[in-house]
Write a protein that holds these residues in place. Structure first.
Motif, PDB file in Angstrom:
ATOM      1  N   ILE A  60      -1.424   0.171  -7.596  1.00  0.00           N
ATOM      2  CA  ILE A  60      -2.227   1.321  -7.560  1.00  0.00           C
ATOM      3  C   ILE A  60      -3.336   0.979  -6.410  1.00  0.00           C
ATOM      4  CG2 ILE A  60      -1.813   2.311  -9.973  1.00  0.00           C
ATOM      5  CD1 ILE A  60      -4.721   0.834 -10.496  1.00  0.00           C
ATOM      6  N   LYS A  61      -3.695   2.059  -5.727  1.00  0.00           N
ATOM      7  CA  LYS A  61      -4.429   1.916  -4.469  1.00  0.00           C
ATOM      8  C   LYS A  61      -6.025   2.019  -5.321  1.00  0.00           C
ATOM      9  CE  LYS A  61      -2.231   4.755  -1.348  1.00  0.00           C
ATOM     10  NZ  LYS A  61      -2.257   5.498  -0.496  1.00  0.00           N
ATOM     11  N   LEU A  62      -7.033   1.245  -4.556  1.00  0.00           N
ATOM     12  CA  LEU A  62      -8.355   1.338  -4.917  1.00  0.00           C
ATOM     13  C   LEU A  62      -9.314   2.214  -3.904  1.00  0.00           C
ATOM     14  CD1 LEU A  62      -7.414  -0.804  -6.920  1.00  0.00           C
ATOM     15  CD2 LEU A  62      -9.334  -1.987  -6.477  1.00  0.00           C
ATOM     16  N   LEU A  63      -9.739   3.337  -4.371  1.00  0.00           N
ATOM     17  CA  LEU A  63     -10.628   4.131  -3.327  1.00  0.00           C
ATOM     18  C   LEU A  63     -12.151   3.969  -3.786  1.00  0.00           C
ATOM     19  CD1 LEU A  63      -8.530   7.230  -3.555  1.00  0.00           C
ATOM     20  CD2 LEU A  63      -8.125   5.338  -1.811  1.00  0.00           C
ATOM     21  N   GLU A  80       0.935  -1.241   0.012  1.00  0.00           N
ATOM     22  CA  GLU A  80      -0.188   0.015   0.192  1.00  0.00           C
ATOM     23  C   GLU A  80       0.807   1.189   0.085  1.00  0.00           C
ATOM     24  OE1 GLU A  80      -2.615  -0.051   3.468  1.00  0.00           O
ATOM     25  OE2 GLU A  80      -2.360   2.315   3.585  1.00  0.00           O
ATOM     26  N   ASN A  81       2.008   1.246   0.592  1.00  0.00           N
ATOM     27  CA  ASN A  81       2.744   2.601   1.062  1.00  0.00           C
ATOM     28  C   ASN A  81       3.456   2.802  -0.354  1.00  0.00           C
ATOM     29  OD1 ASN A  81       1.757   2.944   3.344  1.00  0.00           O
ATOM     30  ND2 ASN A  81       3.478   1.731   4.491  1.00  0.00           N
ATOM     31  N   TYR A  82       3.742   1.836  -1.420  1.00  0.00           N
ATOM     32  CA  TYR A  82       4.266   1.937  -2.447  1.00  0.00           C
ATOM     33  C   TYR A  82       3.713   2.310  -3.500  1.00  0.00           C
ATOM     34  CZ  TYR A  82       7.178   0.053   1.062  1.00  0.00           C
ATOM     35  OH  TYR A  82       7.809  -0.407   2.474  1.00  0.00           O
ATOM     36  N   ALA A  83       2.245   2.302  -3.574  1.00  0.00           N
ATOM     37  CA  ALA A  83       1.643   2.805  -4.574  1.00  0.00           C
ATOM     38  C   ALA A  83       1.929   4.052  -5.296  1.00  0.00           C
ATOM     39  CB  ALA A  83       0.103   2.932  -4.307  1.00  0.00           C
ATOM     40  N   LYS A  84       1.752   3.953  -6.891  1.00  0.00           N
ATOM     41  CA  LYS A  84       2.445   5.020  -7.509  1.00  0.00           C
ATOM     42  C   LYS A  84       1.024   6.104  -7.840  1.00  0.00           C
ATOM     43  CE  LYS A  84       6.719   4.152  -8.026  1.00  0.00           C
ATOM     44  NZ  LYS A  84       7.104   3.204  -8.596  1.00  0.00           N
ATOM     45  N   GLY A  85      -0.269   5.414  -7.744  1.00  0.00           N
ATOM     46  CA  GLY A  85      -1.258   6.374  -8.032  1.00  0.00           C
ATOM     47  C   GLY A  85      -2.496   5.605  -7.434  1.00  0.00           C
ATOM     48  N   ALA A  86      -3.971   6.071  -7.946  1.00  0.00           N
ATOM     49  CA  ALA A  86      -4.964   5.516  -7.342  1.00  0.00           C
ATOM     50  C   ALA A  86      -5.992   5.575  -8.264  1.00  0.00           C
ATOM     51  CB  ALA A  86      -5.179   6.213  -5.942  1.00  0.00           C
ATOM     52  N   VAL A  87      -7.016   4.900  -8.177  1.00  0.00           N
ATOM     53  CA  VAL A  87      -8.370   4.838  -8.995  1.00  0.00           C
ATOM     54  C   VAL A  87      -9.489   5.056  -7.882  1.00  0.00           C
ATOM     55  CG1 VAL A  87      -7.765   4.006 -11.104  1.00  0.00           C
ATOM     56  CG2 VAL A  87      -8.409   2.471  -9.316  1.00  0.00           C
ATOM     57  N   GLN A  88     -10.538   5.830  -8.230  1.00  0.00           N
ATOM     58  CA  GLN A  88     -11.625   5.650  -7.454  1.00  0.00           C
ATOM     59  C   GLN A  88     -12.863   4.927  -8.380  1.00  0.00           C
ATOM     60  OE1 GLN A  88     -12.950   9.793  -6.580  1.00  0.00           O
ATOM     61  NE2 GLN A  88     -13.895   9.041  -4.921  1.00  0.00           N
ATOM     62  N   ILE A  89     -13.504   3.996  -7.693  1.00  0.00           N
ATOM     63  CA  ILE A  89     -14.413   3.115  -8.214  1.00  0.00           C
ATOM     64  C   ILE A  89     -15.707   3.502  -7.648  1.00  0.00           C
ATOM     65  CG2 ILE A  89     -12.550   1.403  -8.724  1.00  0.00           C
ATOM     66  CD1 ILE A  89     -13.939  -0.126  -6.218  1.00  0.00           C
ATOM     67  N   ASN A  90     -16.646   3.154  -8.427  1.00  0.00           N
ATOM     68  CA  ASN A  90     -18.092   3.523  -8.138  1.00  0.00           C
ATOM     69  C   ASN A  90     -18.638   2.210  -7.198  1.00  0.00           C
ATOM     70  OD1 ASN A  90     -19.239   1.401  -9.770  1.00  0.00           O
ATOM     71  ND2 ASN A  90     -19.432   2.865 -11.742  1.00  0.00           N
ATOM     72  N   GLY A 131      -8.340  -1.458  -0.913  1.00  0.00           N
ATOM     73  CA  GLY A 131      -7.368  -2.356  -1.443  1.00  0.00           C
ATOM     74  C   GLY A 131      -6.009  -1.834  -2.272  1.00  0.00           C
ATOM     75  N   GLN A 132      -5.576  -2.688  -3.173  1.00  0.00           N
ATOM     76  CA  GLN A 132      -4.539  -2.399  -3.947  1.00  0.00           C
ATOM     77  C   GLN A 132      -4.313  -3.402  -4.906  1.00  0.00           C
ATOM     78  OE1 GLN A 132      -3.927  -1.591  -0.629  1.00  0.00           O
ATOM     79  NE2 GLN A 132      -2.769  -3.201   0.137  1.00  0.00           N
ATOM     80  N   GLY A 133      -3.716  -2.989  -5.995  1.00  0.00           N
ATOM     81  CA  GLY A 133      -3.514  -4.044  -7.004  1.00  0.00           C
ATOM     82  C   GLY A 133      -2.545  -3.587  -7.959  1.00  0.00           C
ATOM     83  N   ILE A 134      -2.029  -4.593  -9.043  1.00  0.00           N
ATOM     84  CA  ILE A 134      -1.155  -3.980  -9.904  1.00  0.00           C
ATOM     85  C   ILE A 134      -1.820  -3.593 -11.243  1.00  0.00           C
ATOM     86  CG2 ILE A 134       0.699  -5.039 -11.257  1.00  0.00           C
ATOM     87  CD1 ILE A 134       1.627  -6.712  -8.920  1.00  0.00           C
ATOM     88  N   ALA A 135      -1.384  -2.384 -11.766  1.00  0.00           N
ATOM     89  CA  ALA A 135      -2.059  -1.907 -12.912  1.00  0.00           C
ATOM     90  C   ALA A 135      -1.733  -2.810 -14.125  1.00  0.00           C
ATOM     91  CB  ALA A 135      -1.749  -0.600 -13.098  1.00  0.00           C
ATOM     92  N   GLU A 136      -2.625  -3.059 -15.064  1.00  0.00           N
ATOM     93  CA  GLU A 136      -2.218  -3.950 -16.358  1.00  0.00           C
ATOM     94  C   GLU A 136      -2.104  -2.951 -17.406  1.00  0.00           C
ATOM     95  OE1 GLU A 136      -2.778  -7.756 -17.028  1.00  0.00           O
ATOM     96  OE2 GLU A 136      -2.819  -7.620 -14.847  1.00  0.00           O
TER      97      GLU A 136
END
Ligand SMILES: Nc1ncnc2c1ncn2[C@@H]1O[C@H](COP(=O)(O)OP(=O)(O)O)[C@@H](O)[C@H]1O
Ligand SMILES: N[C@@H](CCC(=O)OP(=O)(O)O)C(=O)O
Length: 362
Positions: A315-318, A272-282, A326-331
């Motif tokens: 990337i973080k998921l908000l 989580e602390n190493y995320a480069k960006g984030a996406v906000q989801i509905n 959560g967080q995941g790896i961007a494809e």
């Protein structure tokens, strides 16, 4: 019935190793070394995460009143770690066991390659029957570079090494359902993955020499149990606490593990602390991702892209309320994600296999 863990991480908090006057408690260390030796004789692998460098330093050097907190901690830890590891080394050698010093920083968990190098080092130590004694490298880990505390570090090591159990030794019998000093409070003996509400009992209060307190312990314990590892919080000052926990003879708080998770997901869980960006989801995407069915994150469920990232970055998921889920790896990169934002029939931005969703703490 005895718990049949094979690979065990034992985290020893500052308070366990420190007397009330702030000096190291060598008799306590000796007793813990005896217990670990017993576990080794039963064929178990033990990795120790030990605090106590600062306390050991205090017994060797007097700090100037003018020195600031960060500098004082560096001085005490740099001097104290030598004594701490020497004491362990002497005590283990009395049982013909060899221990090793492993000092780590947050940076060492930063990318997959560092992570794998560290993991490889642990593996070779364990293969050679050496007991790794891990601590944060307090000399260079200052301010924002620091782990919250050694509980966070112990959780990272437990997940890195796919341990069967993490035993956190502190100065309390476990998590109480009230103030630990109140005689009416009782230890919560079991926290299941679905248990809710216990977080309300945990206060920000901490012991005299501790850093993170019970709050970080319970956050971390929940996360680690979610990865399939049993976590126990027990009193390191109780005689023979390790065999007692394993034989289910001591009061302690046990976090029951969820079913196992892949090594890749374990790494993502702690990134989580190493995320480069984030996406906000509905809300729809949140419901789909948190349902029992394995679901990948599709651009149709994304409402906003925050920051820049490349394919392969964490990337973080908000959610819609900016809450981290959560967080995941961007494809693919943030540029491509912008082009596909809100569109149907597009490739997932985060594939299910590369996605880790946080559990609620309490
Ligand atoms: N509900 C609770 N149950 C037990 N301990 C709690 C609770 N809430 C806060 N604490 C505090 O957490 C402390 C243990 O954490 P900490 O000081 O970080 O110790 P350590 O040095 O072992 O890491 C306890 O001594 C207690 O003061
Ligand atoms: N690395 C420090 C300990 C920091 C720490 O997290 O302490 P604790 O909260 O007692 O586990 C030391 O060795 O003194």
């Amino acid at each position: 019935m005895a718990l049949s863990y094979r690979r065990i991480i034992v985290k020893i908090g500052s308070n366990v190793l420190t007397q009330e006057n702030g000096m190291p408690d060598i008799a306590r260390m000796q007793h813990l070394v005896e217990q670990i030796t017993q576990l080794k004789k039963q064929g178990k692998e033990v990795i120790v995460v030990s605090s106590g460098a600062v306390a050991s330093g205090r017994s060797l050097i007097k700090i100037s009143e003018k020195a600031d907190a960060v500098t004082s901690r560096q001085l005490l830890a740099a001097v104290g770690q030598v004594k701490l590891i020497n004491t362990y080394s002497e005590l283990f050698s009395q049982h013909e066991l060899i221990c090793a010093q492993v000092l780590v920083t947050k940076e060492d968990f930063r990318d997959r390659q560092h992570y794998l190098n560290l993991k490889n080092c642990f593996q070779v130590l364990l293969q050679n029957n050496v007991i790794p004694i891990v601590n944060e490298n307090d000399v260079i880990s200052v301010t924002e570079l620091m782990f919250t505390d050694n509980d966070e570090l112990a959780g990272l090591i437990a997940s890195m090494l796919n341990a069967d159990a993490l035993i956190i030794l502190s100065n309390v019998n476990g998590i109480y359902n009230g103030d630990p000093k109140n005689p009416e409070s009782e230890v919560i003996t079991e926290v299941k993955p679905e248990t809710t509400g216990f977080g309300a009992f945990v206060t920000t209060q901490r012991s005299q020499f501790g850093r993170g307190g019970m709050l970080t312990k319970s956050h971390m314990a929940r996360k680690v149990a979610q990865l399939g590892i049993s976590v126990h919080i027990a009193n390191g000052k109780t005689e023979n606490i390790l065999p007692k926990v394993l034989n289910e003879e001591a009061v302690n708080t046990r976090f029951i593990p969820s079913k196992t998770t892949s090594g890749r997901k374990k790494w993502i869980a702690h990134s989580e602390n190493y995320a480069k960006g984030a996406v906000q989801i509905n809300a729809g995407a949140k419901t789909a991702l948190t349902s029992a069915k394995a679901t990948s994150l599709l651009p149709v469920g994304i409402i906003k892209i925050i920051g820049e990232f490349q394919k392969g970055d964490i990337i973080k998921l908000l959610d819609e309320n900016q809450k981290l889920i959560g967080q995941g790896i961007a494809e693919y990169s943030s540029d491509k994600a912008h082009e596909r934002l809100g569109q149907q029939n597009q490739k997932p931005l985060v594939h299910y296999d590369y996605l880790f969703l946080n559990a609620e703490v309490g």
